[in-house]
Design a protein around this motif. Structure first.
Motif: not given
Length: 678
Positions: A36-49
């Motif tokens: 019902y209620f949530g938080l979304h997190f992302d950062f689209h990881a790359g090869v330099h992370d």
């Protein structure tokens, strides 16, 4: 207490729940409430992370989850670059270098301790890294070159990476996955495997390379069906591995593909446009709500917590304030859906607590209204038609929401006129058109012939069609009693309404009235300050027991662009007379959206304050929505209610009752209140 033509509502509810159930074991009320209620997190990881996991803090996450109390969080595991931000053991996976601590194991352990669901952000069709390794897995363009970011739904990708990784994520103990980069990222595929299958399935041997070639529409439809088969294949495969793992494909069965649900996805979800999100939520939420109710699918929508512009250049603005996000949430939860907000994850996969105060305010707002919104079913009043046939005929992409512009402005105008409105496709109206006093057909220029006959039969039996648009009105010219001439695209044109001029930018259909049951509405003006001139802008036609009202101009984009009060009033003047016995009426402000629901055996009238500069592209965010005061709400009821309570304020409002109408005054509306009729 029986209110609001209860037998009609009950018939509607029974019809909704008599529909074929897809994966019924996955839709218990407990599971629905978990999203019902949530938080979304992302950062689209790359090869330099290279420092992923370095700053993960159990104490910090404990503090965040304790303060915000979401039902779930969604975190990154593989974004559009195709780089996994966790320690994947799948053979074809591309894993970020030097993961110092596995984020998924960390997030699963901490969320489990808090009894909070863990969902994962995973990019599906859109995967750059795997195509760098396996270019033969890619979509091929019409000129036979490789698309470097889009995988072929006919290639090995689905079985060799996507399914193994989703199974791996399920084995982590995650509750589900939010698969991004799916329908909206799918494009026409000229790879050898795709062409061979097209030729085999259709018998068409000459492959069309452009929209001017024969069989191009057949090739487009083949591509759409191929995506659905791909979706159904991987969802079923993962469910065989772990049946309780819940899967959504971002924007599947939404305004981008508003067709009947024919796969076993567990829930529906999408992320709103980062700007003008209040109006976006109002439209997208109504499409999702209709699909969710018909197919018993829980659904939610995600707001971006920051302003962002994709085109013409990518520009990022401020973080939105809590009150800004509350307005977006209100549009969604008032329709019975769940809500999540997207905050950016750090490059090391940790979560910043900088925005925690806004998250806490947002959580309190949603939770306070959950008892009065969750599980809502709309009461039929005004239906805005959004047909699969028109979307398919005019979409430039395989799946996309470009055709929402045909209805978005008209929908907003009707909502700004305080009308309770749903957005429905063919499958939602089949067998129940007569439950709606008004059906609005705005620029639906490719109606299925059978459905068109259903609409006219509905009108003959006493229904009211409001037909808007140059081409759409032309297609109904015979029934409207008009003789059409040319469609003029040059504008602007001015019309006279209510003693004032209203500007329209077209296109316009020139018509002359030929039917004896047809009468004109409104007048054209020579110029903004000029005298009336000949011409027909709108008509009203008696049609059987019902009525056809038509506007011979496209109105949606005009209102979408400038939200003119005069244009709003013009559209309302056409719609409101058709609603002869409205179930709810609100006066006192034009800044209120009204959502009329049946919720847990009671009537619930949602009032949303839409003040604030949410539609202004020059304003990234704002921190104040002026409250509205002394709103008059009239509710049709078969007897005087025991009481009407403004929630979540828990304020019992004095009720006046006469002639089947219960009237209350709402002294103050901050952002969203629900009037619960008992």
């Amino acid at each position: 207490m029986k209110l609001f033509l209860l037998p009609v509502v009950v018939i509607f509810s029974l019809q909704v729940f008599a529909q074929p159930v897809v994966n019924p074991s996955k839709t218990s009320s407990t599971q629905q409430s978990r999203r019902y209620f949530g938080l979304h997190f992302d950062f689209h990881a790359g090869v330099h992370d290279s420092l992923i996991g370095h700053n993960l803090s159990e104490h910090g996450l404990d503090s965040l989850l304790t303060a915000v109390k979401p039902d779930f969080i969604q975190v990154d595991c593989k974004g559009h670059p195709g780089v996994s931000s966790y320690s994947s053991n799948v053979t074809n996976a591309t894993v970020a270098p030097h993961i110092t601590k596995d984020p998924l194991a960390f997030y699963r352990a901490v969320t489990r301790k808090h009894g909070i669901g863990l969902y994962l952000h995973y990019s599906g069709v859109y995967d750059e890294a795997v195509l760098a390794k396996h270019p033969n897995w890619a979509v091929q363009k019409a000129d036979s070159t490789i698309n470097i970011s889009k995988t072929s739904v006919h290639g090995p990708y689905v079985d060799s990476l996507l399914i193994p990784q989703l199974n791996e994520l399920a084995d982590y103990g995650a509750d589900g996955v939010w698969v991004d980069g799916e329908c909206w990222a799918t494009v026409l595929d000229y790879s050898p495997a795709a062409l061979a299958r097209f030729q085999t399935e259709t018998g068409i041997q000459t492959v069309p390379r452009s929209d001017k070639d024969a069989a191009y529409s057949a090739f487009v439809e083949f591509a759409r069906q191929s995506f659905l088969q791909y979706l159904g294949h991987y969802v079923d495969a993962v469910h065989r591995h772990i049946p309780t793992f819940r899967i959504a494909s971002n924007w599947a069965y939404s305004s981008m593909m508003p067709e009947p649900i024919n796969t076993h996805v567990d829930f529906l979800s999408g992320d709103l446009t980062p700007s003008n999100s209040v109006n976006s939520a109002a439209l997208e939420g109504r499409v999702m709500a209709a699909q969710g109710q018909l197919y018993r699918k829980p659904w939610d929508l995600m707001s971006w917590s920051f302003w962002y512009e994709f085109n013409p250049v990518q520009r990022q603005g401020d973080q939105k304030t809590a009150v800004h996000l509350m307005q977006e949430a209100a549009e969604i939860i008032s329709l019975g859906g769940g809500f999540q907000a997207y905050y950016q994850q750090r490059r090391d996969a940790s979560i910043s607590r900088r925005e925690q105060p806004a998250m806490v305010e947002l959580s309190r707002f949603v939770r306070a209204r959950q008892p009065f919104c969750e599980g809502s079913v709309p009461m039929p009043q005004v239906a805005v038609l959004y047909t699969n046939s028109t979307v398919r005929a005019f979409n430039q992409s395989l799946f996309g929401n470009g055709q929402t512009q045909r209805i978005s402005g008209v929908l907003t105008a009707l909502l700004d006129a305080q009308l309770p409105v749903e957005v429905l496709s063919e499958q939602h109206l089949k067998g129940r058109l007569n439950q709606y006093p008004i059906i609005v057909v705005s620029q639906q220029d490719s109606l299925d012939p059978d459905f068109r006959r259903d609409l006219l039969a509905y009108a003959r039996q006493g229904g009211h069609l409001l037909i808007i648009g140059a081409q759409t009105s032309r297609s109904f010219a015979a029934e409207l009693g008009v003789s059409p001439a040319e469609i003029v695209t040059a504008g602007p044109r001015f019309i006279l309404h209510g003693g004032a001029s209203v500007v329209l930018t077209g296109p316009f259909l020139h018509v002359s009235i030929t039917g004896e049951n047809t009468k004109p509405i409104g007048q054209f003006l020579q110029s903004e300050a000029g005298d009336p001139v000949s011409g027909v802008i709108a008509t009203e036609t008696a049609f059987g027991k019902g009525k056809l009202t038509a506007v011979y101009a496209d109105l949606s984009r005009d209102y979408q662009k400038h939200q003119s009060a005069k244009l709003r009033d013009f559209i309302a003047s056409l719609a409101k007379p058709l609603l002869t016995k409205p179930l709810v009426e609100v006066s006192g402000s034009k800044l209120v959206h009204v959502v009329l629901n049946w919720q847990h055996d009671r009537t619930a009238v949602n009032l949303i304050n839409t003040g604030g500069r949410h539609a202004d592209p020059q304003v990234f965010t704002y921190d104040e929505v002026p409250p509205l005061t002394n709103l008059t709400v009239r509710i049709r009821a078969d007897k005087k209610p025991n009481r009407i309570v403004q929630q979540p304020e828990n304020r019992s409002l004095p009720v006046q009752y006469a002639n089947g109408i219960a009237t209350v005054t709402v002294p103050k509306l901050a952002v969203q209140s629900v009037l619960v009729v008992e």
